[in-house]
Design a protein around this motif. Sequence first.
Motif, PDB file in Angstrom:
ATOM      1  N   VAL A  35      15.104  84.186  47.354  1.00  0.00           N
ATOM      2  CA  VAL A  35      16.149  85.159  47.663  1.00  0.00           C
ATOM      3  C   VAL A  35      15.507  86.212  48.560  1.00  0.00           C
ATOM      4  O   VAL A  35      14.585  86.907  48.146  1.00  0.00           O
ATOM      5  CB  VAL A  35      16.725  85.801  46.387  1.00  0.00           C
ATOM      6  N   VAL A  38      19.559  91.128  49.025  1.00  0.00           N
ATOM      7  CA  VAL A  38      20.744  91.281  48.183  1.00  0.00           C
ATOM      8  C   VAL A  38      21.636  92.325  48.845  1.00  0.00           C
ATOM      9  O   VAL A  38      21.152  93.197  49.568  1.00  0.00           O
ATOM     10  CB  VAL A  38      20.394  91.709  46.736  1.00  0.00           C
ATOM     11  N   ALA A  51      15.218  91.649  48.510  1.00  0.00           N
ATOM     12  CA  ALA A  51      15.365  91.149  47.140  1.00  0.00           C
ATOM     13  C   ALA A  51      14.111  91.423  46.322  1.00  0.00           C
ATOM     14  O   ALA A  51      12.994  91.391  46.830  1.00  0.00           O
ATOM     15  CB  ALA A  51      15.648  89.657  47.160  1.00  0.00           C
ATOM     16  N   ILE A  56      16.915  91.952  40.151  1.00  0.00           N
ATOM     17  CA  ILE A  56      17.984  90.957  39.987  1.00  0.00           C
ATOM     18  C   ILE A  56      18.153  90.607  38.510  1.00  0.00           C
ATOM     19  O   ILE A  56      19.270  90.586  37.988  1.00  0.00           O
ATOM     20  CB  ILE A  56      17.696  89.697  40.827  1.00  0.00           C
TER      21      ILE A  56
END
Length: 84
Positions: A35, A38, A51, A56
């Motif tokens: 990832v 975000v 990220a 997360i």
Amino acid sequence: AYKSIDLQGCIITKLDECYSLGEVVSNVIEAQLPVSYVADGQQVPEDIHVANAKSIISLAAKLYKKYGLNHTNSSSDVNTAQAV
């Protein structure tokens, strides 16, 4: 679905609108995709962030505490984050 495309990573969006991160986290793990970013709002580029696994997972836990697993009876009403 994207096996023919050599994806190098993904961006998780709609964090400000979701009730759960379980599905998106499962898909990212299954696809073994890093990832990269975000997004948690509609202001670009202000709401796009690099990220961070800890943030997360912390958000996933926070959403679970707030909404649990059965926050709605209709699966069509579920707002989940999206990996793009």
